[in-house]
Design a protein around this motif. Structure first.
Motif, PDB file in Angstrom:
ATOM      1  N   SER A  52      94.435 -43.455  38.464  1.00  0.00           N
ATOM      2  CA  SER A  52      93.410 -42.508  38.060  1.00  0.00           C
ATOM      3  C   SER A  52      93.965 -41.629  36.946  1.00  0.00           C
ATOM      4  CB  SER A  52      92.998 -41.668  39.269  1.00  0.00           C
ATOM      5  OG  SER A  52      91.975 -40.788  38.924  1.00  0.00           O
ATOM      6  N   LEU A  53      93.321 -41.698  35.794  1.00  0.00           N
ATOM      7  CA  LEU A  53      93.786 -40.945  34.634  1.00  0.00           C
ATOM      8  C   LEU A  53      93.158 -39.553  34.622  1.00  0.00           C
ATOM      9  CD1 LEU A  53      93.471 -43.787  32.006  1.00  0.00           C
ATOM     10  CD2 LEU A  53      95.491 -43.122  33.302  1.00  0.00           C
ATOM     11  N   PRO A  54      93.828 -38.537  34.125  1.00  0.00           N
ATOM     12  CA  PRO A  54      95.163 -38.567  33.534  1.00  0.00           C
ATOM     13  C   PRO A  54      96.257 -38.653  34.608  1.00  0.00           C
ATOM     14  CG  PRO A  54      94.362 -36.319  33.541  1.00  0.00           C
ATOM     15  CD  PRO A  54      93.248 -37.190  34.099  1.00  0.00           C
ATOM     16  N   VAL A  55      97.397 -39.145  34.193  1.00  0.00           N
ATOM     17  CA  VAL A  55      98.536 -39.348  35.080  1.00  0.00           C
ATOM     18  C   VAL A  55      99.705 -38.534  34.564  1.00  0.00           C
ATOM     19  CG1 VAL A  55     100.137 -41.089  35.951  1.00  0.00           C
ATOM     20  CG2 VAL A  55      97.774 -41.682  35.584  1.00  0.00           C
ATOM     21  N   SER A  56     100.549 -38.125  35.468  1.00  0.00           N
ATOM     22  CA  SER A  56     101.763 -37.406  35.087  1.00  0.00           C
ATOM     23  C   SER A  56     102.538 -38.213  34.051  1.00  0.00           C
ATOM     24  CB  SER A  56     102.645 -37.200  36.326  1.00  0.00           C
ATOM     25  OG  SER A  56     103.953 -36.891  35.948  1.00  0.00           O
ATOM     26  N   PRO A  57     103.078 -37.551  33.024  1.00  0.00           N
ATOM     27  CA  PRO A  57     103.884 -38.268  32.030  1.00  0.00           C
ATOM     28  C   PRO A  57     105.102 -38.960  32.652  1.00  0.00           C
ATOM     29  CG  PRO A  57     103.387 -36.057  31.271  1.00  0.00           C
ATOM     30  CD  PRO A  57     102.915 -36.150  32.689  1.00  0.00           C
ATOM     31  N   ALA A  58     105.434 -38.615  33.877  1.00  0.00           N
ATOM     32  CA  ALA A  58     106.568 -39.257  34.542  1.00  0.00           C
ATOM     33  C   ALA A  58     106.279 -40.735  34.830  1.00  0.00           C
ATOM     34  CB  ALA A  58     106.897 -38.532  35.841  1.00  0.00           C
ATOM     35  N   TRP A  59     105.000 -41.114  34.952  1.00  0.00           N
ATOM     36  CA  TRP A  59     104.633 -42.508  35.210  1.00  0.00           C
ATOM     37  C   TRP A  59     104.443 -43.244  33.893  1.00  0.00           C
ATOM     38  CZ3 TRP A  59     104.578 -45.077  39.712  1.00  0.00           C
ATOM     39  CH2 TRP A  59     104.548 -44.337  40.895  1.00  0.00           C
ATOM     40  N   SER A  60     104.900 -44.492  33.838  1.00  0.00           N
ATOM     41  CA  SER A  60     104.644 -45.344  32.677  1.00  0.00           C
ATOM     42  C   SER A  60     104.465 -46.779  33.165  1.00  0.00           C
ATOM     43  CB  SER A  60     105.803 -45.271  31.681  1.00  0.00           C
ATOM     44  OG  SER A  60     106.937 -45.932  32.199  1.00  0.00           O
ATOM     45  N   LEU A  61     104.015 -47.650  32.282  1.00  0.00           N
ATOM     46  CA  LEU A  61     103.820 -49.044  32.663  1.00  0.00           C
ATOM     47  C   LEU A  61     105.101 -49.675  33.185  1.00  0.00           C
ATOM     48  CD1 LEU A  61     101.504 -50.521  29.899  1.00  0.00           C
ATOM     49  CD2 LEU A  61     101.036 -50.392  32.334  1.00  0.00           C
ATOM     50  N   SER A  62     106.230 -49.277  32.634  1.00  0.00           N
ATOM     51  CA  SER A  62     107.496 -49.874  33.070  1.00  0.00           C
ATOM     52  C   SER A  62     107.844 -49.488  34.508  1.00  0.00           C
ATOM     53  CB  SER A  62     108.631 -49.482  32.123  1.00  0.00           C
ATOM     54  OG  SER A  62     108.807 -48.084  32.134  1.00  0.00           O
ATOM     55  N   LEU A  72      91.012 -45.893  36.303  1.00  0.00           N
ATOM     56  CA  LEU A  72      89.858 -45.008  36.438  1.00  0.00           C
ATOM     57  C   LEU A  72      89.964 -43.939  35.369  1.00  0.00           C
ATOM     58  CD1 LEU A  72      89.948 -44.481  40.310  1.00  0.00           C
ATOM     59  CD2 LEU A  72      88.462 -46.025  39.039  1.00  0.00           C
ATOM     60  N   HIS A  73      88.934 -43.801  34.569  1.00  0.00           N
ATOM     61  CA  HIS A  73      89.021 -42.842  33.467  1.00  0.00           C
ATOM     62  C   HIS A  73      87.710 -42.105  33.274  1.00  0.00           C
ATOM     63  CE1 HIS A  73      86.583 -45.105  30.529  1.00  0.00           C
ATOM     64  NE2 HIS A  73      86.980 -46.148  31.245  1.00  0.00           N
ATOM     65  N   GLY A  74      87.823 -40.918  32.687  1.00  0.00           N
ATOM     66  CA  GLY A  74      86.655 -40.130  32.319  1.00  0.00           C
ATOM     67  C   GLY A  74      86.389 -40.294  30.833  1.00  0.00           C
ATOM     68  N   ARG A  75      85.268 -39.818  30.389  1.00  0.00           N
ATOM     69  CA  ARG A  75      84.886 -39.985  28.983  1.00  0.00           C
ATOM     70  C   ARG A  75      85.825 -39.285  28.015  1.00  0.00           C
ATOM     71  NH1 ARG A  75      79.116 -38.972  30.864  1.00  0.00           N
ATOM     72  NH2 ARG A  75      78.396 -41.079  31.223  1.00  0.00           N
ATOM     73  N   ARG A  93      94.215 -55.575  32.969  1.00  0.00           N
ATOM     74  CA  ARG A  93      93.791 -54.190  33.176  1.00  0.00           C
ATOM     75  C   ARG A  93      92.277 -54.133  33.216  1.00  0.00           C
ATOM     76  NH1 ARG A  93      98.208 -52.098  28.850  1.00  0.00           N
ATOM     77  NH2 ARG A  93      98.724 -54.278  28.743  1.00  0.00           N
ATOM     78  N   ILE A  94      91.749 -53.508  34.244  1.00  0.00           N
ATOM     79  CA  ILE A  94      90.307 -53.381  34.429  1.00  0.00           C
ATOM     80  C   ILE A  94      89.953 -51.902  34.336  1.00  0.00           C
ATOM     81  CG2 ILE A  94      88.408 -53.695  36.062  1.00  0.00           C
ATOM     82  CD1 ILE A  94      90.038 -56.109  37.165  1.00  0.00           C
ATOM     83  N   LEU A  95      89.002 -51.585  33.467  1.00  0.00           N
ATOM     84  CA  LEU A  95      88.596 -50.197  33.256  1.00  0.00           C
ATOM     85  C   LEU A  95      87.374 -49.868  34.101  1.00  0.00           C
ATOM     86  CD1 LEU A  95      88.842 -50.042  29.369  1.00  0.00           C
ATOM     87  CD2 LEU A  95      90.544 -49.328  31.044  1.00  0.00           C
ATOM     88  N   VAL A  96      87.411 -48.702  34.737  1.00  0.00           N
ATOM     89  CA  VAL A  96      86.276 -48.204  35.517  1.00  0.00           C
ATOM     90  C   VAL A  96      86.049 -46.761  35.096  1.00  0.00           C
ATOM     91  CG1 VAL A  96      85.381 -47.694  37.821  1.00  0.00           C
ATOM     92  CG2 VAL A  96      86.842 -49.695  37.475  1.00  0.00           C
ATOM     93  N   SER A  97      84.840 -46.463  34.607  1.00  0.00           N
ATOM     94  CA  SER A  97      84.502 -45.096  34.200  1.00  0.00           C
ATOM     95  C   SER A  97      84.194 -44.259  35.420  1.00  0.00           C
ATOM     96  CB  SER A  97      83.289 -45.095  33.279  1.00  0.00           C
ATOM     97  OG  SER A  97      83.578 -45.771  32.090  1.00  0.00           O
ATOM     98  N   ARG A  98      84.679 -43.010  35.386  1.00  0.00           N
ATOM     99  CA  ARG A  98      84.330 -42.062  36.453  1.00  0.00           C
ATOM    100  C   ARG A  98      83.161 -41.220  35.987  1.00  0.00           C
ATOM    101  NH1 ARG A  98      90.058 -39.541  38.044  1.00  0.00           N
ATOM    102  NH2 ARG A  98      89.708 -38.699  36.024  1.00  0.00           N
ATOM    103  N   PRO A  99      82.323 -40.785  36.868  1.00  0.00           N
ATOM    104  CA  PRO A  99      82.366 -41.050  38.305  1.00  0.00           C
ATOM    105  C   PRO A  99      81.915 -42.479  38.592  1.00  0.00           C
ATOM    106  CG  PRO A  99      80.426 -39.762  37.793  1.00  0.00           C
ATOM    107  CD  PRO A  99      81.191 -39.917  36.514  1.00  0.00           C
ATOM    108  N   CYS A 100      82.442 -43.054  39.660  1.00  0.00           N
ATOM    109  CA  CYS A 100      82.038 -44.398  40.060  1.00  0.00           C
ATOM    110  C   CYS A 100      81.689 -44.363  41.546  1.00  0.00           C
ATOM    111  CB  CYS A 100      83.145 -45.411  39.789  1.00  0.00           C
ATOM    112  SG  CYS A 100      84.661 -45.128  40.710  1.00  0.00           S
ATOM    113  N   GLU A 104      81.225 -50.100  43.007  1.00  0.00           N
ATOM    114  CA  GLU A 104      81.812 -50.333  41.687  1.00  0.00           C
ATOM    115  C   GLU A 104      83.343 -50.380  41.769  1.00  0.00           C
ATOM    116  OE1 GLU A 104      81.168 -48.411  37.234  1.00  0.00           O
ATOM    117  OE2 GLU A 104      80.477 -47.322  38.999  1.00  0.00           O
ATOM    118  N   LEU A 105      83.927 -49.448  42.504  1.00  0.00           N
ATOM    119  CA  LEU A 105      85.376 -49.418  42.661  1.00  0.00           C
ATOM    120  C   LEU A 105      85.852 -50.646  43.438  1.00  0.00           C
ATOM    121  CD1 LEU A 105      88.106 -48.042  42.331  1.00  0.00           C
ATOM    122  CD2 LEU A 105      87.599 -46.705  44.386  1.00  0.00           C
ATOM    123  N   ARG A 106      85.173 -50.980  44.518  1.00  0.00           N
ATOM    124  CA  ARG A 106      85.563 -52.141  45.330  1.00  0.00           C
ATOM    125  C   ARG A 106      85.511 -53.425  44.509  1.00  0.00           C
ATOM    126  NH1 ARG A 106      81.445 -52.738  48.436  1.00  0.00           N
ATOM    127  NH2 ARG A 106      80.846 -54.684  47.503  1.00  0.00           N
TER     128      ARG A 106
END
Length: 127
Positions: A52-62, A72-75, A93-100, A104-106
């Motif tokens: 769920s975005l935004p995410v702490s900068p401590a997390w990355s794809l690696s 999950l992202h907002g506009r 990667r699958i994008l889901v706009s919030r609110p969902c 939709e999430l399932r």
């Protein structure tokens, strides 16, 4: 009986985290929380990541296992979204706009769990 799909949920807002966990568990998924993951062994057993975005900068794809991602992202989060879409990464990667809603999430999570990584056989639905 086959084990439920295992998800890693990364959400920084405690209330949203609680709601997402409840939605996913009611849909039959086993949810592991991003702050509870310790060691590669835990990550190896994950079928997909719900981020769920935004995410702490401590997390990355690696930091994430090589599994499909549901973002999950907002506009207003396009800068944050680019951070997760631009880097080369073999995972779908699958994008889901919030609110969902729950359906939709399932559906997005099930698509992610059925996705295969490059060079893998398709995983398909679980029975």
């Amino acid at each position: 009986m086959e084990e439920p799909r295992r998800l890693l949920l990364i959400e920084s807002d405690p209330e949203i985290h609680k709601r997402l966990t409840s939605m996913l568990e009611r849909a039959g998924y086993q949810v592991t929380h991003g702050d509870a993951v310790s060691g590669a062994e835990s990550l190896d057993r994950i079928d997909a990541v719900v981020l769920s975005l935004p995410v702490s900068p401590a997390w990355s794809l690696s930091d994430l296992p090589r599994v499909p991602l549901v973002l999950l992202h907002g506009r207003a989060m396009f800068g944050e979204l680019e951070r997760w879409l631009d880097p080369p990464h073999p995972c779908p990667r699958i994008l889901v706009s919030r609110p969902c809603d729950c359906d939709e999430l399932r559906e997005a999570v099930e698509r992610a769990c059925q996705s295969s990584l490059p060079g893998e056989e398709p995983r398909g639905p679980r029975s």
